[in-house]
Design a protein around this motif. Structure first.
Motif, PDB file in Angstrom:
ATOM      1  N   ASN A 189       0.869  -1.176   0.000  1.00  0.00           N
ATOM      2  CA  ASN A 189       0.000   0.000   0.000  1.00  0.00           C
ATOM      3  C   ASN A 189       0.913   1.235   0.000  1.00  0.00           C
ATOM      4  O   ASN A 189       1.479   1.583   1.025  1.00  0.00           O
ATOM      5  CB  ASN A 189      -0.883  -0.027   1.260  1.00  0.00           C
ATOM      6  CG  ASN A 189      -1.688   1.248   1.415  1.00  0.00           C
ATOM      7  OD1 ASN A 189      -1.811   2.046   0.489  1.00  0.00           O
ATOM      8  ND2 ASN A 189      -2.245   1.444   2.603  1.00  0.00           N
TER       9      ASN A 189
ATOM     10  N   LYS B 159       0.170   4.243  -0.334  1.00  0.00           N
ATOM     11  CA  LYS B 159      -0.487   5.431   0.247  1.00  0.00           C
ATOM     12  C   LYS B 159      -0.284   6.650  -0.647  1.00  0.00           C
ATOM     13  O   LYS B 159      -0.228   6.508  -1.866  1.00  0.00           O
ATOM     14  CB  LYS B 159       0.027   5.675   1.667  1.00  0.00           C
ATOM     15  CG  LYS B 159      -0.037   4.425   2.539  1.00  0.00           C
ATOM     16  CD  LYS B 159       0.134   4.712   3.994  1.00  0.00           C
ATOM     17  CE  LYS B 159       0.214   3.401   4.761  1.00  0.00           C
ATOM     18  NZ  LYS B 159       0.122   3.560   6.184  1.00  0.00           N
TER      19      LYS B 159
ATOM     20  N   HIS C  47      -9.408   0.958   4.972  1.00  0.00           N
ATOM     21  CA  HIS C  47      -8.138   1.178   5.672  1.00  0.00           C
ATOM     22  C   HIS C  47      -8.376   2.146   6.828  1.00  0.00           C
ATOM     23  O   HIS C  47      -9.181   3.075   6.708  1.00  0.00           O
ATOM     24  CB  HIS C  47      -7.100   1.746   4.690  1.00  0.00           C
ATOM     25  CG  HIS C  47      -5.714   1.727   5.239  1.00  0.00           C
ATOM     26  ND1 HIS C  47      -5.279   2.659   6.147  1.00  0.00           N
ATOM     27  CD2 HIS C  47      -4.681   0.877   5.028  1.00  0.00           C
ATOM     28  CE1 HIS C  47      -4.022   2.376   6.470  1.00  0.00           C
ATOM     29  NE2 HIS C  47      -3.640   1.300   5.806  1.00  0.00           N
TER      30      HIS C  47
ATOM     31  N   GLU D  95      -5.347  -5.094  10.797  1.00  0.00           N
ATOM     32  CA  GLU D  95      -4.382  -4.007  10.955  1.00  0.00           C
ATOM     33  C   GLU D  95      -4.657  -3.254  12.253  1.00  0.00           C
ATOM     34  O   GLU D  95      -5.455  -2.304  12.265  1.00  0.00           O
ATOM     35  CB  GLU D  95      -4.489  -3.041   9.770  1.00  0.00           C
ATOM     36  CG  GLU D  95      -4.180  -3.666   8.443  1.00  0.00           C
ATOM     37  CD  GLU D  95      -3.523  -2.660   7.492  1.00  0.00           C
ATOM     38  OE1 GLU D  95      -2.486  -3.014   6.913  1.00  0.00           O
ATOM     39  OE2 GLU D  95      -4.019  -1.526   7.362  1.00  0.00           O
TER      40      GLU D  95
ATOM     41  N   ILE E 194       0.221   0.702  12.813  1.00  0.00           N
ATOM     42  CA  ILE E 194       0.378   1.163  11.425  1.00  0.00           C
ATOM     43  C   ILE E 194       1.262   2.397  11.365  1.00  0.00           C
ATOM     44  O   ILE E 194       0.949   3.431  11.971  1.00  0.00           O
ATOM     45  CB  ILE E 194      -0.994   1.463  10.795  1.00  0.00           C
ATOM     46  CG1 ILE E 194      -1.814   0.171  10.742  1.00  0.00           C
ATOM     47  CG2 ILE E 194      -0.827   2.043   9.396  1.00  0.00           C
ATOM     48  CD1 ILE E 194      -3.183   0.339  10.169  1.00  0.00           C
ATOM     49  N   GLY E 195       2.362   2.250  10.655  1.00  0.00           N
ATOM     50  CA  GLY E 195       3.266   3.375  10.449  1.00  0.00           C
ATOM     51  C   GLY E 195       3.993   3.811  11.709  1.00  0.00           C
ATOM     52  O   GLY E 195       4.630   4.862  11.734  1.00  0.00           O
TER      53      GLY E 195
ATOM     54  N   GLY F 286       0.774  -3.730   9.661  1.00  0.00           N
ATOM     55  CA  GLY F 286       1.173  -2.884  10.782  1.00  0.00           C
ATOM     56  C   GLY F 286       2.651  -3.041  11.019  1.00  0.00           C
ATOM     57  O   GLY F 286       3.097  -3.959  11.705  1.00  0.00           O
ATOM     58  N   SER F 287       3.430  -2.145  10.351  1.00  0.00           N
ATOM     59  CA  SER F 287       4.887  -2.127  10.529  1.00  0.00           C
ATOM     60  C   SER F 287       5.558  -3.450  10.162  1.00  0.00           C
ATOM     61  O   SER F 287       6.536  -3.852  10.802  1.00  0.00           O
ATOM     62  CB  SER F 287       5.260  -1.697  11.952  1.00  0.00           C
ATOM     63  OG  SER F 287       4.784  -0.381  12.200  1.00  0.00           O
TER      64      SER F 287
ATOM     65  N   GLY G  32       2.771  -1.004   4.316  1.00  0.00           N
ATOM     66  CA  GLY G  32       2.910   0.392   3.929  1.00  0.00           C
ATOM     67  C   GLY G  32       4.364   0.745   3.697  1.00  0.00           C
ATOM     68  O   GLY G  32       4.924   0.522   2.619  1.00  0.00           O
ATOM     69  N   GLY G  33       5.010   1.266   4.730  1.00  0.00           N
ATOM     70  CA  GLY G  33       6.373   1.801   4.626  1.00  0.00           C
ATOM     71  C   GLY G  33       7.356   0.920   3.889  1.00  0.00           C
ATOM     72  O   GLY G  33       8.057   1.375   2.973  1.00  0.00           O
TER      73      GLY G  33
END
Ligand code: PEP
Length: 271
Positions: A9, A11, A95, A182, A187-188, A227-228, A249-250
């Motif tokens: 994702n 983002k 999300h 999540e 998350i992040g 989540g991370s 994500g990241g």
């Protein structure tokens, strides 16, 4: 057996040039992977660009959000049909950043963002149903806020989100549904949920779906953790029975890191 999924994702990151470069990097590392379903979810502006890069690969394209109506006066929104016409196969729905469930940032900002995006259980359900009706596969996100976890409400919150998201969805359509657990606080934030606990909640999601449909259908459904997720923790997560992959994500913004996640999923869960 459930084929593992590694979904990136991106983002609100990557202009078209950056998206092309990142998609090329992922394709070079995992484009021909048959054991893991890799999904790239760039911002809507880069869907076509990324779609072209991955056209002759096994990587699937996903969108980050959609609206449930087919067309009309909904400025700024995108329909399932539009996403399909860009080559999307998947769409992320609900999300936490769209639900306005920002458990780990400043409360004032969280309220503002909730007002802007404002997905609720009801809109998540509408989006999931519209996606399925159009032929898109929704990745439905659920997860508790930090405060909800601290109050011991994790199971209650997640079960309620799962049940609401699936309202009116047929057993046939369930085959195209993926859930992503999540926990919002992970998350992040760099704070990953303990693998055993993530597995427990993923099993809870599967059990809830089993109660609503059947144990067999629930057993076939993929449940991801998000989540991370990063190279340092992915193996412990992928070793869990009920975690069928990651919504990332990241770490999906770096082709090397994302490639490592795909390799781990393949080595541990690929058949
Ligand atoms: C996400 O965007 O769904 C997510 C889990 O982000 P991160 O991996 O950065 O925590």
């Amino acid at each position: 057996m459930r084929k593992p999924v590694m979904a990136g994702n991106w983002k609100m990151n990557c202009d078209n040039e950056e998206a092309e470069e990142l998609a090329n990097g992922v394709t070079a590392r995992a484009g021909l992977n048959e054991k893991v379903q890799v999904v790239l979810c760039p911002p809507a502006t880069a869907l076509t660009t990324v779609g072209k890069v991955i056209a002759n690969s096994n990587i699937a394209l996903g969108a980050q959000n959609m609206f449930w109506e087919e067309s009309g006066a909904y400025t700024g929104e995108l329909s399932a049909q539009m996403l399909l016409s860009c080559g999307c196969e998947y769409v992320i729905v609900g999300h936490s950043e769209r639900r306005g469930r920002f458990g780990s940032v400043d409360e004032d900002e969280a309220d503002d963002l909730a007002a802007v995006f404002g997905d609720t259980d009801a809109t998540v359900n509408r989006k999931a149903r519209a996606a399925l009706a159009a032929g898109l596969k929704p990745i439905i996100c659920c997860g508790e806020l930090l405060a909800e976890r601290q109050e011991g409400k994790t199971d209650e919150v997640v079960v309620a989100q799962v049940k609401a998201a699936l309202e009116g969805i047929s057993a046939d359509d369930l085959a195209n549904v993926t859930f992503a657990y999540e926990p919002v606080w992970a998350i992040g934030t760099g704070e990953v949920c303990d693998a055993d606990e993530a597995n427990r909640v993923c099993e809870l999601i599967r059990g809830t779906v089993g109660d609503m449909y059947s144990a067999d259908l629930a057993d076939e459904m993929r449940v991801l953790y998000g989540g991370s997720v990063k190279p340092a923790n992915v193996r412990g997560l992928m070793e869990q029975e009920h975690i069928d992959g990651g919504l990332v994500g990241g770490a999906s913004l770096d082709a090397d890191s994302f490639g490592e996640l795909i390799t781990a999923a393949e080595e541990i869960r690929g058949q």
